[in-house]
Scaffold this active site. Structure first.
Site, PDB file in Angstrom:
ATOM      1  CG  ASP A   1      -5.160  10.545  -5.971  1.00 53.62           C
ATOM      2  OD1 ASP A   1      -4.943   9.732  -5.047  1.00 53.62           O
ATOM      3  OD2 ASP A   1      -6.307  10.907  -6.290  1.00 53.62           O
TER       4      ASP A   1
ATOM      5  NE  ARG B   1      -3.748   8.274  -9.305  1.00 57.73           N
ATOM      6  CZ  ARG B   1      -4.297   7.920  -8.146  1.00 57.73           C
ATOM      7  NH1 ARG B   1      -3.534   7.593  -7.130  1.00 57.73           N
ATOM      8  NH2 ARG B   1      -5.598   7.910  -7.997  1.00 57.73           N
TER       9      ARG B   1
ATOM     10  CD  GLU C   1      -2.807   1.493   0.488  1.00 58.83           C
ATOM     11  OE1 GLU C   1      -2.491   1.458  -0.717  1.00 58.83           O
ATOM     12  OE2 GLU C   1      -3.922   1.846   0.891  1.00 58.83           O
ATOM     13  CG  ASP C   2      -0.910   4.782  -1.516  1.00 56.64           C
ATOM     14  OD1 ASP C   2      -1.522   4.194  -0.600  1.00 56.64           O
ATOM     15  OD2 ASP C   2      -1.480   5.564  -2.308  1.00 56.64           O
TER      16      ASP C   2
ATOM     17  CG  ASP D   1      -4.713   9.310   6.859  1.00 59.49           C
ATOM     18  OD1 ASP D   1      -4.143   9.805   7.836  1.00 59.49           O
ATOM     19  OD2 ASP D   1      -5.637   9.883   6.259  1.00 59.49           O
TER      20      ASP D   1
ATOM     21  CB  THR E   1      -7.707   1.653   3.279  1.00 54.98           C
ATOM     22  OG1 THR E   1      -8.374   2.896   3.095  1.00 54.98           O
ATOM     23  CG2 THR E   1      -7.542   0.938   1.952  1.00 54.98           C
ATOM     24  CG  LEU E   2      -3.476  -1.068   4.717  1.00 57.63           C
ATOM     25  CD1 LEU E   2      -2.198  -0.432   5.232  1.00 57.63           C
ATOM     26  CD2 LEU E   2      -3.142  -2.367   3.972  1.00 57.63           C
TER      27      LEU E   2
HETATM   28  P1  IMP Z   1      -6.754   5.227   5.419  1.00 55.22           P
HETATM   29  O1  IMP Z   1      -7.887   4.311   5.082  1.00 55.22           O
HETATM   30  O2  IMP Z   1      -7.243   6.457   6.121  1.00 55.22           O
HETATM   31  O3  IMP Z   1      -5.628   4.573   6.162  1.00 55.22           O
HETATM   32  O4  IMP Z   1      -6.204   5.805   4.094  1.00 55.22           O
HETATM   33  C1  IMP Z   1      -5.542   5.069   3.191  1.00 55.22           C
HETATM   34  C2  IMP Z   1      -5.772   5.559   1.778  1.00 55.22           C
HETATM   35  O5  IMP Z   1      -6.096   6.942   1.726  1.00 55.22           O
HETATM   36  C3  IMP Z   1      -4.513   5.412   0.977  1.00 55.22           C
HETATM   37  O6  IMP Z   1      -4.579   4.244   0.239  1.00 55.22           O
HETATM   38  C4  IMP Z   1      -4.511   6.609   0.088  1.00 55.22           C
HETATM   39  O7  IMP Z   1      -5.137   6.281  -1.126  1.00 55.22           O
HETATM   40  C5  IMP Z   1      -5.339   7.629   0.776  1.00 55.22           C
HETATM   41  N1  IMP Z   1      -4.507   8.639   1.470  1.00 55.22           N
HETATM   42  C6  IMP Z   1      -4.302   8.775   2.796  1.00 55.22           C
HETATM   43  N2  IMP Z   1      -3.509   9.807   3.075  1.00 55.22           N
HETATM   44  C7  IMP Z   1      -3.163  10.341   1.885  1.00 55.22           C
HETATM   45  C8  IMP Z   1      -2.321  11.441   1.498  1.00 55.22           C
HETATM   46  O8  IMP Z   1      -1.700  12.161   2.308  1.00 55.22           O
HETATM   47  N3  IMP Z   1      -2.221  11.664   0.168  1.00 55.22           N
HETATM   48  C9  IMP Z   1      -2.854  10.909  -0.774  1.00 55.22           C
HETATM   49  N4  IMP Z   1      -3.637   9.878  -0.458  1.00 55.22           N
HETATM   50  C10 IMP Z   1      -3.799   9.594   0.856  1.00 55.22           C
HETATM   51 MG    MG Z   2      -4.453   4.034  -1.664  1.00 54.18          MG
END
Ligand code: IMP
Ligand code: MG
Length: 182
Positions: free
Chosen positions: A167, A173, A107-108, A111, A115-116
């Site tokens: 993005d 990107r 995963e990139d 946050d 998602t994970l």
């Molecule tokens: P989470 O579900 O909040 O952990 O977010 C994960 C997803 O949110 C990542 O796969 C990214 O696609 C997107 N994301 C979270 N933070 C950023 C950021 O700073 N820039 C761009 N995409 C982000």
């Molecule tokens: Mg992502």
């Protein structure tokens, strides 16, 4: 962070500065790949990348791996602009059956963790032999749900970043570095 303001490729928006340079990303990915190759020595790995943000990271990472692997993808959405909606939709499931496989999620960025956590649960329900997680960027201060990360490229502060696959509303990107979005 470097203080230079750049307007990359006249894409419209300003990037406040470069948080992680192209060179530093390259070096760190080499280190991550060495660690992964050591841990999975003589094992077959199924790399499951989360679309779309992880494609640049995945393509650089696989070129440094010294193990046998195959790749697969899942697609999810949770973000609107620069905010997580907290609701994760799986838009595309992986094609391989992960059961009895050593799965490494790629995963990139992590946050909030939603998602994970969601993708992890979905794969675990299909009984893989093992499941680990590799992220390029870890915004650990932003976590709302705990997720164990096995390989993390860089810990970064809670700010919105773009570039190297990441993005803002589909843009930026292609930047070769990680930049802070204004
Ligand atoms: P989470 O579900 O909040 O952990 O977010 C994960 C997803 O949110 C990542 O796969 C990214 O696609 C997107 N994301 C979270 N933070 C950023 C950021 O700073 N820039 C761009 N995409 C982000
Ligand atoms: Mg992502």
């Amino acid at each position: 962070m470097t203080s230079t303001r750049v307007n990359p490729r006249s894409s419209g928006a300003w990037i406040k500065g470069i948080l992680i340079s192209e060179k530093r990303i390259k070096e760190r990915i080499k280190e991550l790949a060495e660690e992964i190759s050591r841990d999975y020595f003589k094992k077959e790995v199924l790399l499951v990348a989360i679309l779309d943000g992880s494609i640049v990271f995945l393509s650089d990472l696989i070129r440094e791996l010294k193990i046998n692997f195959s790749i697969d993808f899942v697609s999810v959405s949770s973000y609107e602009g620069s905010k997580s909606t907290g609701k994760v939709n799986i838009l595309k499931e992986m094609r391989n059956d992960p059961s009895e496989k050593n799965v490494l999620l790629v995963e990139d960025i992590i946050d909030t963790g939603f998602t994970l956590d969601q993708v992890r649960r979905s794969i675990l329900s299909k009984n893989p032999s093992s499941l680990k997680i590799c992220v390029l960027l870890d915004k650990s201060d932003a976590r709302k749900i705990p997720v164990d990360i096995d390989y993390a490229g860089f810990k970064i502060p809670k700010q919105f970043v773009v570039g190297y696959g990441l993005d803002y509303n589909g843009k930026h990107r292609g930047l070769p570095f990680i930049g802070v979005f204004e």
